[in-house]
Design a protein around this motif. Structure first.
Motif, mmCIF file in Angstrom:
data_model
loop_
_atom_site.group_PDB
_atom_site.id
_atom_site.type_symbol
_atom_site.label_atom_id
_atom_site.label_comp_id
_atom_site.label_asym_id
_atom_site.label_seq_id
_atom_site.Cartn_x
_atom_site.Cartn_y
_atom_site.Cartn_z
ATOM 1 N N ILE A 296 0.749 -1.264 -0.130
ATOM 2 C CA ILE A 296 0.063 0.119 0.024
ATOM 3 C C ILE A 296 0.839 1.226 -0.145
ATOM 4 C CG2 ILE A 296 -1.911 1.328 1.186
ATOM 5 C CD1 ILE A 296 -2.663 -1.553 2.522
ATOM 6 N N ASP A 297 0.881 1.933 -0.942
ATOM 7 C CA ASP A 297 1.850 3.320 -1.228
ATOM 8 C C ASP A 297 0.743 4.309 -1.102
ATOM 9 O OD1 ASP A 297 3.758 4.756 -1.887
ATOM 10 O OD2 ASP A 297 4.144 4.255 -3.730
ATOM 11 N N THR A 298 1.244 5.426 -0.331
ATOM 12 C CA THR A 298 0.646 6.642 -0.120
ATOM 13 C C THR A 298 1.353 7.830 -0.557
ATOM 14 O OG1 THR A 298 1.528 6.988 2.226
ATOM 15 C CG2 THR A 298 -0.635 5.879 2.026
ATOM 16 N N LYS A 299 2.346 7.456 -1.556
ATOM 17 C CA LYS A 299 3.262 8.407 -2.054
ATOM 18 C C LYS A 299 2.464 9.762 -2.394
ATOM 19 C CE LYS A 299 6.854 8.927 -5.528
ATOM 20 N NZ LYS A 299 7.844 9.318 -4.880
ATOM 21 N N TYR A 300 3.074 10.790 -2.408
ATOM 22 C CA TYR A 300 2.662 11.976 -2.598
ATOM 23 C C TYR A 300 1.167 12.572 -1.647
ATOM 24 C CZ TYR A 300 4.939 11.518 -7.029
ATOM 25 O OH TYR A 300 5.793 11.098 -7.818
ATOM 26 N N GLU A 349 4.349 7.286 1.895
ATOM 27 C CA GLU A 349 5.499 5.995 2.217
ATOM 28 C C GLU A 349 4.805 4.665 1.914
ATOM 29 O OE1 GLU A 349 6.928 3.915 6.379
ATOM 30 O OE2 GLU A 349 7.057 5.946 6.316
ATOM 31 N N MET A 350 5.685 3.857 1.425
ATOM 32 C CA MET A 350 5.412 2.348 0.808
ATOM 33 C C MET A 350 4.950 1.555 1.915
ATOM 34 S SD MET A 350 4.718 0.316 -1.337
ATOM 35 C CE MET A 350 5.407 0.542 -2.900
ATOM 36 N N HIS A 351 4.004 0.869 2.119
ATOM 37 C CA HIS A 351 3.918 -0.013 3.339
ATOM 38 C C HIS A 351 3.855 -1.652 2.569
ATOM 39 C CE1 HIS A 351 1.905 3.611 4.600
ATOM 40 N NE2 HIS A 351 2.187 3.444 5.795
ATOM 41 N N VAL A 352 4.915 -2.223 3.088
ATOM 42 C CA VAL A 352 4.859 -3.634 2.480
ATOM 43 C C VAL A 352 4.246 -4.620 3.784
ATOM 44 C CG1 VAL A 352 6.361 -5.416 1.508
ATOM 45 C CG2 VAL A 352 6.473 -3.124 1.013
#
Length: 412
Positions: A296-300, A349-352
């Motif tokens: 799940i990526d919340t970039k920007y 942020e990228m969540h893995v």
């Protein structure tokens, strides 16, 4: 006599326009050849942004136009171009947009298509984007290797409407179930088109590749699709499963701020916000499978990311999916099984994260991504392994692998 769209009254777009644009430069679509680019290059056809108009802008060749525009033809023949799709797949429909081409639009159009395996495509020299020029003999010779004259016809020669606001979109539904990789757009005899949208679903050859390597089973490139959502005020959930990393906030899913948020926010004992509402999106996987890892990526999204999220999965037949679409996805709770529990998210942020259900029996066909209370996310990746399934009664737990039951429509 049927009513025609009136000035200022835009007809409702067909449902297929909710699908991904397989030809967009945003997903890797490119122009391989064009007979003529005198006023404006064919590359403009594949821009993601809507066409624009600059009233007083001119180039050394004539009026600046945001589209593909050829010179007035004074030799035998007609103009055409070849597009290599960024995502190979099944085409559901076209939009030939003539916006702002009011006295110089292409009068007629036809569209052909072909499918080439990646390792069997002829080598076509990279094209230079230019205006004021026509294709060279060498370019004609190179593109002749594709034998595009003989490609399948998806849209026969049809008249186009000029680019007035209420009539600039020319929609063409497609019934073919075949996989396509290239498009030939013919205009008769010359003129301008602002955009070409090729709406459809990606399709992957699941027999190819390393069976030990996890795949993103929800990506649009392989055929994943959003089939329902609660809110898409600033961006459609299909963006979540788009190709590559997000380019900006506009390339993600962002909802409006929920109006049922409490005036003063509070946390529970686990640090999760106590709010009554949430937003959600449901996705049909490109292939039934077992999800082992979630990204799940919340970039920007720095000041507008969700507080938390969760992911659930289920098995649905084609008929059940259609029923759920009609019911706005009011699906009984026991159908969903958790893939990711409620998890706090950080901005930009990228969540893995590991899936809760990596066992082989936990095959799913659909996933529901829920964010609380609202906000934006740029990408969702559901990585795992494609698998066959059976259709089970509620709460029945399989102990072995099964075959696909007749009647289940997977995107194979």
């Amino acid at each position: 006599m049927a009513d025609s769209p009136r000035e200022g009254k835009v007809a409702r777009p067909p449902d297929f326009t909710q699908l991904i644009d397989l030809a967009s430069e945003f997903v890797g679509g490119k122009i391989l050849f064009a007979t003529d680019d005198f006023f404006a290059p064919a590359e403009n056809l594949l821009k993601r942004d809507n066409p624009s108009f600059k009233e007083h802008e001119y180039t050394e060749f004539g009026k600046w136009m945001d589209g593909w525009q050829t010179r007035r033809k004074r030799i035998p023949g007609h103009d055409w171009c070849v597009v290599q799709l960024g995502i190979q797949g099944v085409i559901r429909g076209f939009d030939v947009d003539t916006s702002y081409f009011t006295g110089d639009h292409a009068p007629r159009v036809s569209i052909q298509a072909a499918n080439f395996e990646e390792d069997k495509q002829p080598e076509i020299p990279q094209r230079e984007v230019r205006t004021g020029a026509a294709a060279t003999p060498e370019e004609f010779e190179a593109i002749s290797e594709l034998k595009s004259d003989d490609w399948s016809c998806l849209v026969p020669m049809t008249e186009l409407t000029p680019g007035n606001p209420a009539s600039s979109h020319n929609y063409f539904p497609v019934t073919s179930q075949q996989r396509w990789s290239h498009i030939r757009l013919n205009i008769f005899p010359d003129g301008g088109i602002a955009r070409l949208r090729v709406y459809g679903t990606g399709q992957k050859d699941w027999t190819a590749g390393d069976p030990k390597e996890p795949l993103d089973l929800v990506t649009v490139a392989y055929g994943g699709a959003c089939v329902g959502f609660s809110n898409a005020h600033f961006g459609h959930p299909n963006n979540l499963i788009g190709v590559g990393t997000a380019k900006s906030m506009a390339d993600g899913w962002e909802t409006a701020r929920r109006l049922d948020r409490p005036p003063i926010l509070e946390n529970d004992e686990n640090g999760i916000l106590l709010v009554p509402g949430c937003e959600w999106a449901v996705f049909r996987l490109a292939h039934p499978g077992v999800i082992t890892q979630i990204e799940i990526d919340t970039k920007y999204f720095k000041g507008n990311s969700p507080e938390s999220c969760k992911v659930d999965g289920c098995i649905l037949t084609t008929q059940e999916e259609e029923d759920m679409v009609r019911q706005k996805w009011d699906l009984p709770g026991h159908k969903w099984k958790p893939l990711l529990p409620v998890t706090k998210l950080k901005p930009d942020e990228m969540h893995v994260l590991d899936s809760l259900t990596p066992e082989l029996q936990d095959v799913i066909t659909h996933a529901k991504f829920t964010i609380t209370p609202d906000g934006g996310v740029s990408r969702l990746r559901l990585k795992g392994f494609p698998s066959s399934i059976c259709l089970l009664r509620p709460r029945e737990k399989p102990m072995m692998r099964f075959s696909v039951k007749a009647g289940f429509r997977a995107n194979l």
